[in-house]
Design a protein around this motif. Structure first.
Motif, mmCIF file in Angstrom:
data_model
loop_
_atom_site.group_PDB
_atom_site.id
_atom_site.type_symbol
_atom_site.label_atom_id
_atom_site.label_comp_id
_atom_site.label_asym_id
_atom_site.label_seq_id
_atom_site.Cartn_x
_atom_site.Cartn_y
_atom_site.Cartn_z
ATOM 1 N N VAL A 257 0.817 -1.215 0.000
ATOM 2 C CA VAL A 257 0.000 0.000 0.000
ATOM 3 C C VAL A 257 0.849 1.262 0.000
ATOM 4 N N LEU A 258 2.173 1.137 0.071
ATOM 5 C CA LEU A 258 3.024 2.320 0.067
ATOM 6 C C LEU A 258 2.969 3.013 -1.286
ATOM 7 N N SER A 259 2.927 4.319 -1.247
ATOM 8 C CA SER A 259 2.839 5.099 -2.476
ATOM 9 C C SER A 259 3.383 6.492 -2.234
ATOM 10 N N GLU A 260 3.594 7.220 -3.325
ATOM 11 C CA GLU A 260 4.083 8.593 -3.190
ATOM 12 C C GLU A 260 3.032 9.477 -2.516
ATOM 13 N N ALA A 261 1.759 9.199 -2.757
ATOM 14 C CA ALA A 261 0.707 9.987 -2.105
ATOM 15 C C ALA A 261 0.734 9.780 -0.588
ATOM 16 N N LEU A 262 0.948 8.544 -0.172
ATOM 17 C CA LEU A 262 1.020 8.263 1.264
ATOM 18 C C LEU A 262 2.264 8.898 1.875
ATOM 19 N N VAL A 263 3.362 8.911 1.127
ATOM 20 C CA VAL A 263 4.590 9.545 1.613
ATOM 21 C C VAL A 263 4.386 11.043 1.802
ATOM 22 N N SER A 264 3.733 11.699 0.815
ATOM 23 C CA SER A 264 3.487 13.138 0.951
ATOM 24 C C SER A 264 2.517 13.448 2.078
ATOM 25 N N GLN A 265 1.649 12.502 2.402
ATOM 26 C CA GLN A 265 0.672 12.713 3.466
ATOM 27 C C GLN A 265 1.273 12.518 4.853
ATOM 28 N N VAL A 266 2.205 11.582 4.990
ATOM 29 C CA VAL A 266 2.781 11.256 6.305
ATOM 30 C C VAL A 266 4.127 11.934 6.494
ATOM 31 N N ALA A 267 5.065 11.727 5.549
ATOM 32 C CA ALA A 267 6.389 12.360 5.574
ATOM 33 C C ALA A 267 7.125 12.083 6.880
ATOM 34 N N ALA A 268 7.270 10.823 7.229
ATOM 35 C CA ALA A 268 7.968 10.456 8.462
ATOM 36 C C ALA A 268 8.446 9.016 8.335
ATOM 37 N N SER A 269 9.460 8.683 9.129
ATOM 38 C CA SER A 269 9.947 7.299 9.184
ATOM 39 C C SER A 269 9.730 6.763 10.590
ATOM 40 N N TYR A 270 9.328 5.498 10.675
ATOM 41 C CA TYR A 270 8.972 4.875 11.950
ATOM 42 C C TYR A 270 9.850 3.654 12.188
ATOM 43 N N GLN A 271 10.230 3.474 13.437
ATOM 44 C CA GLN A 271 10.871 2.231 13.880
ATOM 45 C C GLN A 271 9.953 1.592 14.905
ATOM 46 N N LEU A 272 9.549 0.347 14.659
ATOM 47 C CA LEU A 272 8.610 -0.365 15.526
ATOM 48 C C LEU A 272 9.369 -1.452 16.282
ATOM 49 N N ASN A 273 9.427 -1.324 17.582
ATOM 50 C CA ASN A 273 9.990 -2.350 18.447
ATOM 51 C C ASN A 273 8.830 -3.149 19.034
ATOM 52 N N ILE A 274 8.659 -4.374 18.559
ATOM 53 C CA ILE A 274 7.481 -5.183 18.878
ATOM 54 C C ILE A 274 7.880 -6.260 19.879
ATOM 55 N N THR A 275 7.139 -6.316 20.977
ATOM 56 C CA THR A 275 7.363 -7.344 21.989
ATOM 57 C C THR A 275 6.450 -8.530 21.697
#
Length: 354
Positions: A257-275
């Motif tokens: 589902v990643l796209s350039e439209a989603l990038v322009s809407q969010v504009a952030a990078s996430y790191q998920l540490n999952i337990t």
């Protein structure tokens, strides 16, 4: 003997020693003196004699002072999330207790006022908070004074200030429109528009079904469903009897589902540490800062904008739409390091996966 020797030395070196040993204390202050580690009675106002080398002193202001409790997020009894602050006025009535009992008087009083405000307002509904701020402030005044009287401090006034209502109460969110089942073709709408559209189409279809036998005589309108069926969901539907997808399956469904439209809407990078349920931790990343976005195992290239700490069960609820990022953060199920507003934009990724 030590005190006598110091006093004799001061007399011999007078008037030079008087320049350092004599202090003027104004009427609104008191001076607390520790002589050889032992506290003496408050000195002042007027001229106070200090013995060099063996006296340590501290001034205490008796005037009324004020501070503000910074706005904090809290949940009311009816589920509303509000940002609430307060202005507090206080004065010291016992300078000895104010010095002996608590180290940082202002910080301790501010934390006490904030905790008392949070505990009180969580027992009130949003309507009560908005309509009874004066009465709640008077109750907070009594509660804070009960805790701070042993510090030699008295609170004179507490005034609540509501910054914003971040989320309305549950009863206004779950009105009759929200109980309608979702209709095909409305997945693109969200919030009030989706509810109104669902309500309108449901009523129209009910009227059409009731007048189907004689549409010409009743002047009814026959609805023809020309809406294309929605695309297959990226995440499989789950029920209470079915196994929820694992974190590996959930995050593998992000990349399509990643796209350039989603990038322009969010504009952030996430790191998920999952337990994981076994106690081990897995690290994933969702990079929506450039291009069409990337997702995968490990840490993103460069420093992430937001680091999220979450259990696998809560991650399942987040990606399946059973839990919003805001509610997860407020309940402590989602730990955020970084910009909170960017963290809440993760909901755009969840919407794109539905």
């Amino acid at each position: 003997i030590i005190t006598s020797l110091v006093f004799l030395l001061m007399v011999i070196t007078f008037p030079i020693s008087g320049w350092f040993a004599l202090k003027v204390v104004p009427s609104y202050e008191r001076m607390i003196i520790f002589r050889l580690g032992r506290i003496r009675a408050p000195q002042g106002p007027g001229l106070v004699l200090l013995l060099p080398f063996i006296d340590h002193w501290q001034r205490v202001d008796l005037r009324t002072r004020a501070f503000n409790v910074p706005p904090c997020k809290l949940t009311s009894k009816d589920g509303a999330i509000i940002s609430m602050g307060a202005d507090v006025q206080f004065r010291v009535w016992d300078p000895v207790l104010a010095v002996m009992v608590v180290k940082d008087l202002l910080t301790a009083t501010r934390m006490t006022a904030q905790n008392a405000m949070t505990k009180t307002l969580m027992k009130k509904s949003l309507k009560e908070i908005q309509g009874e701020k004066l009465r709640i402030g008077e109750q907070l005044l009594l509660d804070i004074n009960e805790m701070t009287k042993s510090w030699g401090l008295e609170v004179d006034r507490v005034e609540l200030s509501m910054e914003a209502v971040l989320q309305p109460p549950r009863e206004t969110q779950l009105g009759p429109l929200a109980t309608l089942p979702p209709l095909p073709g409305l997945e693109g709408l969200d919030g009030t528009l989706q509810q109104l559209a669902a309500h309108f189409l449901s009523n129209t279809m009910a009227l059409a079904a009731g007048g189907k036998g004689a549409p010409e005589a009743a002047g009814g309108v026959e609805l023809v469903d020309e809406v294309e069926p929605p695309p297959a969901a990226l995440l499989p539907a789950t029920s209470s009897s079915q196994r929820k997808p694992s974190s590996e399956e959930l995050l593998s469904a992000v990349e399509p589902v990643l796209s350039e439209a989603l990038v322009s809407q969010v504009a952030a990078s996430y790191q998920l540490n999952i337990t994981l349920p076994s106690g081990t931790r897995s690290t994933y990343f969702i990079d929506l800062s450039s291009g069409s976005g990337r997702a995968g195992h490990g840490q993103p290239t460069g420093s992430p904008d937001v680091i999220l700490e979450v259990a696998e069960k809560d991650l399942q609820d987040l990606f399946l739409g059973d839990l919003s990022p805001l509610n997860a953060y407020m309940s402590g199920r989602l730990q955020v390091t970084g910009d909170l507003q960017l963290a809440l934009k993760l909901e755009e990724v969840v919407k794109a996966m539905k």
